[in-house]
Design an enzyme around this catalytic site. Structure first.
Site, PDB file in Angstrom:
ATOM      1  N   ASP A  50       0.807  -1.228   0.000  1.00  0.00           N
ATOM      2  CA  ASP A  50       0.000   0.000   0.000  1.00  0.00           C
ATOM      3  C   ASP A  50       0.840   1.278   0.000  1.00  0.00           C
ATOM      4  O   ASP A  50       0.305   2.361  -0.197  1.00  0.00           O
ATOM      5  CB  ASP A  50      -0.944   0.028   1.203  1.00  0.00           C
ATOM      6  CG  ASP A  50      -0.192   0.114   2.526  1.00  0.00           C
ATOM      7  OD1 ASP A  50       1.051  -0.061   2.505  1.00  0.00           O
ATOM      8  OD2 ASP A  50      -0.820   0.356   3.554  1.00  0.00           O
ATOM      9  N   ARG A 276      -4.450   4.676   6.236  1.00  0.00           N
ATOM     10  CA  ARG A 276      -4.656   4.392   4.821  1.00  0.00           C
ATOM     11  C   ARG A 276      -5.934   5.019   4.313  1.00  0.00           C
ATOM     12  O   ARG A 276      -6.643   5.696   5.041  1.00  0.00           O
ATOM     13  CB  ARG A 276      -4.735   2.876   4.629  1.00  0.00           C
ATOM     14  CG  ARG A 276      -3.498   2.194   5.115  1.00  0.00           C
ATOM     15  CD  ARG A 276      -3.433   0.806   4.656  1.00  0.00           C
ATOM     16  NE  ARG A 276      -4.096   0.646   3.369  1.00  0.00           N
ATOM     17  CZ  ARG A 276      -4.248  -0.513   2.782  1.00  0.00           C
ATOM     18  NH1 ARG A 276      -3.789  -1.588   3.350  1.00  0.00           N
ATOM     19  NH2 ARG A 276      -4.862  -0.593   1.618  1.00  0.00           N
ATOM     20  N   TYR A 284       1.410  -3.420  11.473  1.00  0.00           N
ATOM     21  CA  TYR A 284       2.403  -4.483  11.355  1.00  0.00           C
ATOM     22  C   TYR A 284       2.759  -4.906  12.775  1.00  0.00           C
ATOM     23  O   TYR A 284       3.205  -4.070  13.578  1.00  0.00           O
ATOM     24  CB  TYR A 284       3.658  -3.988  10.640  1.00  0.00           C
ATOM     25  CG  TYR A 284       3.471  -3.793   9.154  1.00  0.00           C
ATOM     26  CD1 TYR A 284       3.604  -4.867   8.281  1.00  0.00           C
ATOM     27  CD2 TYR A 284       3.171  -2.547   8.628  1.00  0.00           C
ATOM     28  CE1 TYR A 284       3.432  -4.697   6.917  1.00  0.00           C
ATOM     29  CE2 TYR A 284       2.994  -2.361   7.262  1.00  0.00           C
ATOM     30  CZ  TYR A 284       3.131  -3.444   6.414  1.00  0.00           C
ATOM     31  OH  TYR A 284       2.965  -3.276   5.067  1.00  0.00           O
ATOM     32  N   PRO A 360       8.219  -5.910   4.294  1.00  0.00           N
ATOM     33  CA  PRO A 360       7.286  -4.908   3.746  1.00  0.00           C
ATOM     34  C   PRO A 360       7.232  -3.628   4.580  1.00  0.00           C
ATOM     35  O   PRO A 360       6.645  -2.639   4.139  1.00  0.00           O
ATOM     36  CB  PRO A 360       5.935  -5.638   3.758  1.00  0.00           C
ATOM     37  CG  PRO A 360       6.062  -6.723   4.741  1.00  0.00           C
ATOM     38  CD  PRO A 360       7.517  -7.088   4.825  1.00  0.00           C
TER      39      PRO A 360
HETATM   40  P1  FAD Z   1       3.605 -10.066  -7.208  1.00  0.00           P
HETATM   41  O1  FAD Z   1       2.796  -8.912  -6.750  1.00  0.00           O
HETATM   42  O2  FAD Z   1       3.838 -11.167  -6.264  1.00  0.00           O
HETATM   43  O3  FAD Z   1       2.936 -10.631  -8.532  1.00  0.00           O
HETATM   44  C1  FAD Z   1       3.362 -11.851  -9.110  1.00  0.00           C
HETATM   45  C2  FAD Z   1       2.259 -12.382 -10.010  1.00  0.00           C
HETATM   46  O4  FAD Z   1       2.748 -13.514 -10.748  1.00  0.00           O
HETATM   47  C3  FAD Z   1       1.063 -12.873  -9.208  1.00  0.00           C
HETATM   48  O5  FAD Z   1      -0.097 -12.247  -9.676  1.00  0.00           O
HETATM   49  C4  FAD Z   1       1.065 -14.394  -9.443  1.00  0.00           C
HETATM   50  O6  FAD Z   1      -0.237 -14.927  -9.500  1.00  0.00           O
HETATM   51  C5  FAD Z   1       1.756 -14.520 -10.780  1.00  0.00           C
HETATM   52  N1  FAD Z   1       2.422 -15.829 -11.006  1.00  0.00           N
HETATM   53  C6  FAD Z   1       3.317 -16.438 -10.200  1.00  0.00           C
HETATM   54  N2  FAD Z   1       3.744 -17.601 -10.761  1.00  0.00           N
HETATM   55  C7  FAD Z   1       3.108 -17.736 -11.941  1.00  0.00           C
HETATM   56  C8  FAD Z   1       3.121 -18.714 -12.980  1.00  0.00           C
HETATM   57  N3  FAD Z   1       3.909 -19.818 -12.925  1.00  0.00           N
HETATM   58  N4  FAD Z   1       2.320 -18.538 -14.064  1.00  0.00           N
HETATM   59  C9  FAD Z   1       1.521 -17.459 -14.140  1.00  0.00           C
HETATM   60  N5  FAD Z   1       1.479 -16.480 -13.176  1.00  0.00           N
HETATM   61  C10 FAD Z   1       2.266 -16.610 -12.098  1.00  0.00           C
HETATM   62  N6  FAD Z   1       5.589  -2.951  -1.145  1.00  0.00           N
HETATM   63  C11 FAD Z   1       5.597  -1.594  -1.181  1.00  0.00           C
HETATM   64  O7  FAD Z   1       6.227  -0.998  -2.069  1.00  0.00           O
HETATM   65  N7  FAD Z   1       4.937  -0.859  -0.266  1.00  0.00           N
HETATM   66  C12 FAD Z   1       4.246  -1.448   0.739  1.00  0.00           C
HETATM   67  O8  FAD Z   1       3.635  -0.753   1.542  1.00  0.00           O
HETATM   68  C13 FAD Z   1       4.212  -2.866   0.812  1.00  0.00           C
HETATM   69  N8  FAD Z   1       3.511  -3.486   1.763  1.00  0.00           N
HETATM   70  C14 FAD Z   1       3.442  -4.841   1.747  1.00  0.00           C
HETATM   71  C15 FAD Z   1       2.692  -5.470   2.723  1.00  0.00           C
HETATM   72  C16 FAD Z   1       2.593  -6.834   2.761  1.00  0.00           C
HETATM   73  C17 FAD Z   1       1.814  -7.461   3.844  1.00  0.00           C
HETATM   74  C18 FAD Z   1       3.237  -7.615   1.783  1.00  0.00           C
HETATM   75  C19 FAD Z   1       3.127  -9.118   1.837  1.00  0.00           C
HETATM   76  C20 FAD Z   1       3.977  -7.009   0.802  1.00  0.00           C
HETATM   77  C21 FAD Z   1       4.100  -5.623   0.783  1.00  0.00           C
HETATM   78  N9  FAD Z   1       4.863  -4.966  -0.182  1.00  0.00           N
HETATM   79  C22 FAD Z   1       4.914  -3.607  -0.192  1.00  0.00           C
HETATM   80  C23 FAD Z   1       5.595  -5.733  -1.185  1.00  0.00           C
HETATM   81  C24 FAD Z   1       4.808  -5.860  -2.487  1.00  0.00           C
HETATM   82  O9  FAD Z   1       3.560  -6.461  -2.284  1.00  0.00           O
HETATM   83  C25 FAD Z   1       5.579  -6.676  -3.486  1.00  0.00           C
HETATM   84  O10 FAD Z   1       6.914  -6.261  -3.492  1.00  0.00           O
HETATM   85  C26 FAD Z   1       4.994  -6.504  -4.884  1.00  0.00           C
HETATM   86  O11 FAD Z   1       3.683  -6.978  -4.947  1.00  0.00           O
HETATM   87  C27 FAD Z   1       5.834  -7.252  -5.900  1.00  0.00           C
HETATM   88  O12 FAD Z   1       5.256  -7.127  -7.163  1.00  0.00           O
HETATM   89  P2  FAD Z   1       5.543  -8.205  -8.280  1.00  0.00           P
HETATM   90  O13 FAD Z   1       4.710  -7.788  -9.444  1.00  0.00           O
HETATM   91  O14 FAD Z   1       6.995  -8.320  -8.487  1.00  0.00           O
HETATM   92  O15 FAD Z   1       5.052  -9.596  -7.682  1.00  0.00           O
END
Ligand code: FAD
Length: 649
Positions: A50, A276, A284, A360
């Site tokens: 977020d 938020r 957290y 996070p």
């Molecule tokens: P993801 O968001 O994990 O997306 C990966 C996608 O790939 C998913 O949709 C999944 O379904 C898909 N996928 C995986 N494997 C396959 C496959 N084999 N075939 C097809 N699809 C697949 N970050 C911040 O910047 N600010 C914050 O305040 C923050 N708060 C957070 C709070 C929590 C509780 C958590 C858990 C995380 C937080 N983060 C925060 C971190 C943030 O959520 C992640 O860093 C971010 O979502 C990463 O983005 P991404 O696109 O790399 O991966």
């Protein structure tokens, strides 16, 4: 028995989280044939990341939807510490400033990941018919090294399985641990109307297998990246020993800073409070420490919202805390990991959580992930379009890997602050120590500095004398300028639109000065190709097919007082004429103050360290980082820079 169909695409993106969608945005903007698949049945709706850092918001402005974030998000410019005072009662230390008004128009803002995904998806649809294919799982990956050297080949083969109706359909609004929220409850309480269609999406396709041949692949598939595992790219790092709960609720509490960013620390533990959007507050909360000697795996199902509630009550005591409405919660263990490399032979790339994970609590994962996707996306899009040379792809790892190292370094300093249990007397020092760490990493975390090293895209040496604070490899510091023809104002973050083009900024200086006017006219003669020995740099490179005739756009920013210059004072090449649209009025801007807008204060040249009279010539890359800086007369050097990265006609 599945009979696989075979198809071809230029770019395949695996994963439609924040990093995958950012990369997909570039494919849409540059008209590249691409596919985006995700194994989930819907986008994220509530919870998850977020925190948005100012640099990310600047990028959103260049993509055209920052106003939607401002409209819905919650902004914080200060943070407080609460530690036991003399009497042992929790006492406020602060507020501490966490925003820099001199750096950016934007501040740390919170809005859930699902809304950000909504905005990027809408933006993608605005420019193309590219859609995320959901319920599609990547199952196998082959890479043919022999084909890798030919940019027109399809060296990547991926087997995709459309999971069809029979697969389980868990909406992403629910935590893995099961919060008991049903789909209808999600719709009524947590979704905004423009998300309803996604949430209601029904899968009526049959299970199907497909073989996709691709020129490029971007693995944006999260922390457990399937793509990374197929490539056998090792990750370095480990899990920390702390288990955390995170919960988004509408709090009922008499704690005075319940709607301010606060760290509350006492003998019962340390929690982070994040206000938020829509009245929600995120907490957290440390819920368990795994003993190093323990051989049994911690059972996360023992952690429930009630356990988290009790922990918050203990740490906030004697203030009261409770909630009736919970939007999302989950339990996680922090893994601090980084992949050894982010690419396989510059044909397969990894971005986001697929290559770096950390706590996070820094609010950085989504920001870094989106910026990875943004960085790699435009480079691949231009290479596929035939506009950019494939050599630019090697800069992705070069630019983003060191930043991921910094991210982990920050986390290694920051995370232990929440878990060490020093006696209460030392807590005040801890507040100072935390701000010390935050201050040290501020430039990096908020995105003011990215430290991109020298490369074909970043021409490092020798520009300080011309533009002291326009540094190749860094972002262009945002300023507000006056529209010469209209008199209205705009931030450069919006002006430098992320449309795939490089931008030549002609900092024309003071055109009232006849000598300077002469220099500008000479420059424009070169631009217009009037010197037979030199081809115009504006007409020299392959177009972005179906989008722009030239991958180069020119913007002029002069420093004469607005009232003392006219739009038509500028040579026509800087304000070209189109038989249908007329003159390009939005190409000439002025660095002067404006009575109705205090942010437009006529200090752009000063902030950029550019001489008021002599000006400068600057190339801004499609992602708004500085590529090259020189004087108005340095067109040959500028062209040399462009020749190294763009394909000549
Ligand atoms: P993801 O968001 O994990 O997306 C990966 C996608 O790939 C998913 O949709 C999944 O379904 C898909 N996928 C995986 N494997 C396959 C496959 N084999 N075939 C097809 N699809 C697949 N970050 C911040 O910047 N600010 C914050 O305040 C923050 N708060 C957070 C709070 C929590 C509780 C958590 C858990 C995380 C937080 N983060 C925060 C971190 C943030 O959520 C992640 O860093 C971010 O979502 C990463 O983005 P991404 O696109 O790399 O991966």
């Amino acid at each position: 028995q599945d009979i696989p169909v075979e198809s071809h695409t230029d770019v395949l993106i695996i994963g439609a989280g924040p990093s995958g969608l950012m990369a997909a945005y570039w494919m849409a903007r540059c008209g590249v044939k691409a596919r985006v698949i995700d194994k989930r049945s819907t986008k994220v709706f509530v919870g998850h990341a977020d925190g948005l850092r100012p640099r990310t918001l600047e990028l959103f402005d260049s993509m055209g939807f920052q106003h939607r974030v401002l409209h819905e998000g919650s902004i914080s410019t200060e943070a407080n510490f609460w530690v036991p005072g003399e009497s042992g009662k929790l006492t406020r230390k602060g507020p501490f400033n966490i925003s820099r008004v001199d750096e950016s128009p934007y501040h740390n803002t919170r809005l859930n990941q699902g809304r950000i995904e909504r905005f990027i998806l809408d933006s993608i649809q605005e420019y193309s018919d590219l859609e995320v294919e959901r319920d599609v799982l990547a199952e196998s990956l082959e890479y043919d090294q022999n084909l890798g050297k030919d940019p027109d080949s399809y060296p990547i083969t991926v087997k995709l399985r459309n999971q069809g109706e029979e697969a389980s359909n868990v909406p992403c609004g629910q935590s893995q641990s099961g919060s008991g929220i049903t789909r209808n409850e999600l719709k009524h309480h947590d979704l905004l109307p423009d998300d309803w269609d996604d949430q209601a999406q029904q899968r009526n396709r049959k299970s199907k297998v497909e073989i996709v041949k691709a020129k490029y692949l971007i693995g944006c598939d999260g922390a457990h990246s399937w793509t990374r595992k197929q490539l056998d790219i090792p990750v370095e790092g480990s899990n920390t020993d702390h288990i955390w709960g995170v919960i988004d609720v509408l709090p009922i509490s008499d704690f005075p800073d319940i709607r301010r960013v606060s760290i509350v620390s006492n003998t019962a533990g340390t929690i982070l409070i994040i206000p938020r959007e829509r009245g929600l507050v995120r907490f957290y909360v440390p819920v368990h420490v795994c003993e190093a000697s323990s051989t049994t795996r911690f059972d996360r199902s023992t952690i429930t919202p009630e356990v988290i509630r009790t922990r918050i009550q203990a740490i906030l005591s004697p203030f009261t805390f409770d909630f009736q409405a919970c939007s999302w919660w989950t339990v996680y263990q922090v893994g601090q990991r980084i992949a050894s490399k982010f690419t396989k032979e510059d044909r397969i790339f990894l971005a986001g959580d697929a290559v770096h994970t950390h706590s996070p609590k820094m609010g950085l994962g989504m920001n870094m992930s989106m910026q990875d996707g943004f960085n790699v996306g435009w480079k691949i899009a231009l290479a596929v379009a035939g506009t950019g040379k494939p050599e630019i792809l090697a800069t992705y790892d070069l630019e983003r890997h060191p930043l991921a190292e910094m991210l982990l370094d920050f986390d290694r300093h920051w995370s232990p602050m929440f878990t060490d249990q020093k006696p209460p007397g030392e807590k005040a020092t801890k507040a100072a120590a935390m701000f010390d760490i935050a201050g040290k990493f501020e430039d990096f975390a908020d995105g003011w500095k990215v430290f991109y090293p020298g490369s074909c895209l970043v021409c490092k040496p020798g520009s300080e004398a011309v533009a002291r604070y326009i540094v190749p490899g860094e972002r262009l510091k945002p300023v507000k300028l006056r529209h010469q023809a209209e008199g209205g104002t705009k931030w450069t973050t919006r002006l430098l639109e992320s449309d795939g083009r490089f931008r030549i900024l002609v900092l024309a200086g003071d055109i009232r000065n006849p000598m300077q006017k002469g220099r500008l006219e000479t420059l424009c003669q070169v631009f217009a190709g009037q010197f037979t020995s030199k081809q115009s740099p504006l007409d020299r490179y392959v177009s972005i097919p179906g989008r722009y005739d030239s991958p180069i756009d020119v913007l002029t920013i002069h420093s004469a007082p607005w009232k003392e210059a006219e739009f038509f004072d500028f040579p026509e090449i800087l304000r070209p004429f189109d038989p249908v649209r007329g003159w390009a009025y939005d190409k000439v801007w002025c660095d002067d103050s404006c009575i109705f807008d205090r942010y437009c204060d006529g200090t752009a040249y000063e902030k950029w360290g550019v001489d008021w009279v002599l000006g400068a010539l600057v190339i801004v890359r499609p992602d708004q980082y500085i590529g090259w800086v020189g004087e108005l007369g340095d067109v040959d050097e500028m062209t040399e820079y462009l020749d190294n990265i763009l394909v000549r006609k």
